[in-house]
Design a protein around this motif. Structure first.
Motif, mmCIF file in Angstrom:
data_model
loop_
_atom_site.group_PDB
_atom_site.id
_atom_site.type_symbol
_atom_site.label_atom_id
_atom_site.label_comp_id
_atom_site.label_asym_id
_atom_site.label_seq_id
_atom_site.Cartn_x
_atom_site.Cartn_y
_atom_site.Cartn_z
ATOM 1 N N ASN A 30 1.012 -0.668 -0.144
ATOM 2 C CA ASN A 30 -0.118 0.407 -0.080
ATOM 3 C C ASN A 30 0.894 1.202 -0.291
ATOM 4 O O ASN A 30 1.656 1.383 0.762
ATOM 5 C CB ASN A 30 -0.428 0.111 1.376
ATOM 6 C CG ASN A 30 -2.559 1.097 1.204
ATOM 7 O OD1 ASN A 30 -1.847 1.975 0.803
ATOM 8 N ND2 ASN A 30 -3.157 0.831 1.903
ATOM 9 N N PRO A 31 0.882 1.898 -0.869
ATOM 10 C CA PRO A 31 1.802 3.191 -0.921
ATOM 11 C C PRO A 31 1.332 4.058 0.686
ATOM 12 O O PRO A 31 2.432 4.632 0.430
ATOM 13 C CB PRO A 31 0.798 3.885 -2.107
ATOM 14 C CG PRO A 31 0.300 3.372 -3.367
ATOM 15 C CD PRO A 31 -0.653 2.000 -2.017
ATOM 16 N N GLU A 32 0.464 4.194 1.375
ATOM 17 C CA GLU A 32 0.140 4.596 2.375
ATOM 18 C C GLU A 32 0.661 4.395 3.319
ATOM 19 O O GLU A 32 1.963 5.070 4.235
ATOM 20 C CB GLU A 32 -1.267 4.816 3.076
ATOM 21 C CG GLU A 32 -1.879 5.934 2.257
ATOM 22 C CD GLU A 32 -3.089 5.959 3.246
ATOM 23 O OE1 GLU A 32 -3.593 5.177 4.425
ATOM 24 O OE2 GLU A 32 -4.391 6.882 2.416
ATOM 25 N N GLU A 33 1.402 2.954 3.352
ATOM 26 C CA GLU A 33 2.314 1.742 4.141
ATOM 27 C C GLU A 33 3.561 2.564 3.675
ATOM 28 O O GLU A 33 4.645 3.183 4.586
ATOM 29 C CB GLU A 33 2.454 0.935 4.415
ATOM 30 C CG GLU A 33 3.411 -0.291 5.201
ATOM 31 C CD GLU A 33 3.563 0.650 6.261
ATOM 32 O OE1 GLU A 33 4.459 0.584 6.443
ATOM 33 O OE2 GLU A 33 2.492 1.330 7.016
ATOM 34 N N ARG A 34 3.969 2.930 2.656
ATOM 35 C CA ARG A 34 5.528 3.088 1.984
ATOM 36 C C ARG A 34 5.585 4.680 2.679
ATOM 37 O O ARG A 34 7.031 4.379 3.153
ATOM 38 C CB ARG A 34 5.491 2.531 0.493
ATOM 39 C CG ARG A 34 5.275 1.726 -0.435
ATOM 40 C CD ARG A 34 5.596 1.744 -1.636
ATOM 41 N NE ARG A 34 5.402 3.198 -2.322
ATOM 42 C CZ ARG A 34 4.089 2.364 -3.293
ATOM 43 N NH1 ARG A 34 3.563 0.874 -3.316
ATOM 44 N NH2 ARG A 34 3.507 2.959 -4.184
ATOM 45 N N ALA A 35 4.577 5.584 2.764
ATOM 46 C CA ALA A 35 5.198 6.662 3.031
ATOM 47 C C ALA A 35 4.755 6.496 4.586
ATOM 48 O O ALA A 35 5.871 7.420 4.929
ATOM 49 C CB ALA A 35 3.309 7.212 2.069
ATOM 50 N N ASN A 36 4.509 5.866 4.901
ATOM 51 C CA ASN A 36 4.611 6.080 6.827
ATOM 52 C C ASN A 36 6.370 5.559 7.108
ATOM 53 O O ASN A 36 6.540 6.012 7.729
ATOM 54 C CB ASN A 36 3.919 4.911 7.367
ATOM 55 C CG ASN A 36 1.841 5.449 7.515
ATOM 56 O OD1 ASN A 36 1.888 6.794 7.421
ATOM 57 N ND2 ASN A 36 1.277 4.589 7.545
ATOM 58 N N ILE A 37 6.716 4.776 5.876
ATOM 59 C CA ILE A 37 8.133 4.567 6.384
ATOM 60 C C ILE A 37 8.749 5.317 6.719
ATOM 61 O O ILE A 37 9.790 5.783 7.662
ATOM 62 C CB ILE A 37 8.081 2.968 5.590
ATOM 63 C CG1 ILE A 37 7.789 1.518 6.246
ATOM 64 C CG2 ILE A 37 9.646 2.571 5.943
ATOM 65 C CD1 ILE A 37 7.752 0.603 4.736
ATOM 66 N N LEU A 38 8.303 6.132 5.472
ATOM 67 C CA LEU A 38 9.426 7.328 5.359
ATOM 68 C C LEU A 38 8.897 8.710 7.056
ATOM 69 O O LEU A 38 10.131 9.071 7.369
ATOM 70 C CB LEU A 38 9.185 8.196 3.871
ATOM 71 C CG LEU A 38 9.627 7.760 2.522
ATOM 72 C CD1 LEU A 38 9.937 6.611 2.128
ATOM 73 C CD2 LEU A 38 9.120 8.833 1.309
ATOM 74 N N ILE A 39 7.393 8.857 6.236
ATOM 75 C CA ILE A 39 7.364 9.706 7.988
ATOM 76 C C ILE A 39 8.386 9.238 9.569
ATOM 77 O O ILE A 39 8.376 10.109 9.848
ATOM 78 C CB ILE A 39 5.881 9.959 8.082
ATOM 79 C CG1 ILE A 39 5.642 9.905 6.569
ATOM 80 C CG2 ILE A 39 5.813 10.443 9.218
ATOM 81 C CD1 ILE A 39 5.670 11.427 6.567
ATOM 82 N N ARG A 40 8.043 8.031 9.261
ATOM 83 C CA ARG A 40 8.800 7.271 11.090
ATOM 84 C C ARG A 40 9.572 7.382 10.729
ATOM 85 O O ARG A 40 10.923 7.821 11.829
ATOM 86 C CB ARG A 40 7.962 6.108 10.734
ATOM 87 C CG ARG A 40 7.357 6.003 11.418
ATOM 88 C CD ARG A 40 6.819 4.174 11.398
ATOM 89 N NE ARG A 40 7.110 2.918 10.768
ATOM 90 C CZ ARG A 40 6.188 2.949 9.428
ATOM 91 N NH1 ARG A 40 4.930 3.029 10.037
ATOM 92 N NH2 ARG A 40 6.256 1.428 9.090
#
Length: 515
Positions: A93-103
């Motif tokens: 999921n692109p949102e999960e990929r984005a969440n890794i960056l935010i973390r």
């Protein structure tokens, strides 16, 4: 819903609490100097006999760290691992990929001074420059994470009665990231996470002069939850490993920041289709600049002088955006030159151990020798106003240098020096100044200092650069505020830190379904 993006603030080192915190981070980093670091392929730590030794450019006797050096066998293993990992990562999921960056951004923010301290040691950056480098790395993670969420559903297109049409973006494949030493954290991080967040997998080959901060960053990505094999850390020789990966039929995307000569050669190699290759490779290159600060006769001359000095000597001029040329209207030429010389002679140069050191060393012996050779060229072509001295006995230190009265086509005005040298050239009028500013093969950044609205509007049309600034210096682009990339031989104008950048790492796909 993620909060609105705002760029990471810079640290105010005039506050004692911030200075003490940074000193503590330097002590922590100093306690870790000299350690050995492995390669990382599919999460596996690999040690090789051949090593790359990272040296503190401000103190040649100080070893920052030693990393294992990748060879072609390891490069082949890494690309197979990345190709395999792509099959699952592209479907996350692109949102999960984005969440890794935010973390990851949050983790780096908590260790901000520590990462900056590594840049002080490994790249010789003064505190202010190191702090800005780390802030920009955080910005890239935050911005690209948010941009991916904006792009995850594609863009709206028309549907006719009885059909549903969608226009979405899909990942491309394996990306080779070849990052530079001058923004050893920011550009390295940005060119690594842009392909990752868009669903690609990455082989990261950082600059051999600054591999330690890249290793530390990969550790953060792992800790943030990035699956094994999505990013692979393989520092090595450009001739042995870099060329092999660029040529590889499984490589889909290459992103490079560095010199014009290497970038052009890489671009050419990537165009060749090799046995087993079923696609055309996509290439993103940023190759350098010969950037100009233009000063009009109707200008704030103090602002002009400060803008020239900041553009020319920030991080010892080791920026592709550095203002290495000042083109000044003849009516104010002498006054601006005098002001610049006075400001230049007030700059501090030395080991970046305290917050008030403006300029540190240049990166290595090769850079030192090249820059000093341009000092000699400048003495033949123009008039040395200040600086010109270098000392490589302990580190690679060069005094900020100003040359006057250069011909527009002289070598000092045409060739990228990548050091603390600024060349002055006199213009007859504003149109002449813009003509001189445009007379190089590069087109990256430029600045115009003027109060004349007609001339400002003229420059908007006629000054041919990717990033044009008015009444300020020509360096210091901020992610999300000043998307960065240049025209002509400065590269593909890919606009890192801008709204179009992530799309370059994906393919558009049209899906049409009949009801």
């Amino acid at each position: 819903m993620l909060p609105l993006y705002q760029h990471e603030p810079f640290t105010d080192f005039s506050i004692e609490e911030n200075r003490l915190a940074f000193e503590k981070a330097l002590q922590l980093v100093e306690s870790e100097l000299g350690k050995e670091y492995p390669l990382i392929v599919g999460g596996e730590r690999i040690t090789t006999e051949e090593k790359i030794t990272s040296i503190n450019p401000a103190n040649k006797r100080e070893v920052v760290g030693i990393v294992s050096k990748a060879n072609q066998n390891i490069a082949e293993k890494a690309i197979q691992v990345a190709d395999q990992a792509f099959n699952t990562w592209r479907k996350v999921n692109p949102e999960e990929r984005a969440n890794i960056l935010i973390r990851a951004a949050a983790m780096i923010r908590r260790r901000k001074h520590e990462f900056s301290a590594w840049l002080v040691k490994e790249a010789g950056k003064p505190w202010k420059e190191a702090d800005a480098d780390t802030a920009e790395a955080i910005d890239f993670l935050e911005y690209y994470g948010r941009q991916m969420i904006v792009l995850k559903d594609g863009k709206q297109i028309n549907s006719r009665v009885g059909e549903n049409n969608r226009y979405i973006y899909t990942p491309i494949g394996v990306c080779i990231t070849i990052s530079p030493w001058n923004f050893a954290f920011a550009i390295m991080a940005g060119t690594t996470v842009a392909p990752i967040v868009t669903g690609n997998t990455v082989l990261l080959k950082p600059a051999s002069t600054t591999p330690i901060v890249a290793y530390k960053f990969v550790e953060v990505l792992e800790e943030a939850g990035l699956p094994k094999g999505v990013v692979n850390y393989i520092p090595g020789s450009g001739a042995e490993v870099g060329d092999y990966l660029v040529d590889h039929p499984k490589t889909s995307l290459i992103t490079f920041t560095g010199s014009r000569d290497v970038g052009v050669r890489l671009y050419e190699r990537a165009a060749k289709v090799h046995l087993g290759q079923e696609h055309l490779k996509r290439v993103i290159v940023e190759m350098g600049g010969k950037d100009t600060v233009v000063v009009d006769c109707e200008a704030d001359l103090d602002l002009a002088a400060q803008s020239i000095v900041t553009s020319a000597f920030g991080f010892s001029g080791q920026k592709c955006s550095a203002g290495s040329r000042a083109v000044v209207h003849e009516a104010v030429y002498d006054e601006v030159l005098e002001k610049v010389v006075a400001l230049t002679e007030a700059l501090t140069v030395g080991k970046p151990t305290t917050h008030d050191m403006y300029m540190g060393p240049v990166v290595d012996q090769g850079a030192f020798n090249k820059i000093m050779s341009y000092v000699e060229i400048g003495k033949e072509e123009g008039r040395l106003m200040t600086g010109g001295q270098g000392d490589d006995s302990e580190g690679f230190f060069i005094q900020p240098t100003v040359f006057a009265d250069l011909e527009p086509k002289s070598r000092l005005m045409q060739e990228e020096i990548f050091g603390p040298i600024v060349a002055f050239s006199k213009a007859k009028n504003f149109e002449d100044a813009i003509d001189i500013a445009n007379n190089t093969e590069y087109g990256l950044t430029g600045a115009v200092i003027s109060h004349n609205r007609a001339n400002i509007e003229k420059a908007k049309q006629d000054f041919h650069v990717g990033n044009l600034y008015f009444n300020r210096n020509c360096t210091g682009a901020i992610v999300g505020y000043h998307p960065f990339g240049g025209f002509k031989m400065s590269g593909t104008d890919s606009k890192a830190g801008g709204p179009d950048y992530l799309i370059l790492h994906m393919q558009a796909k049209t899906i049409s379904e009949m009801y």
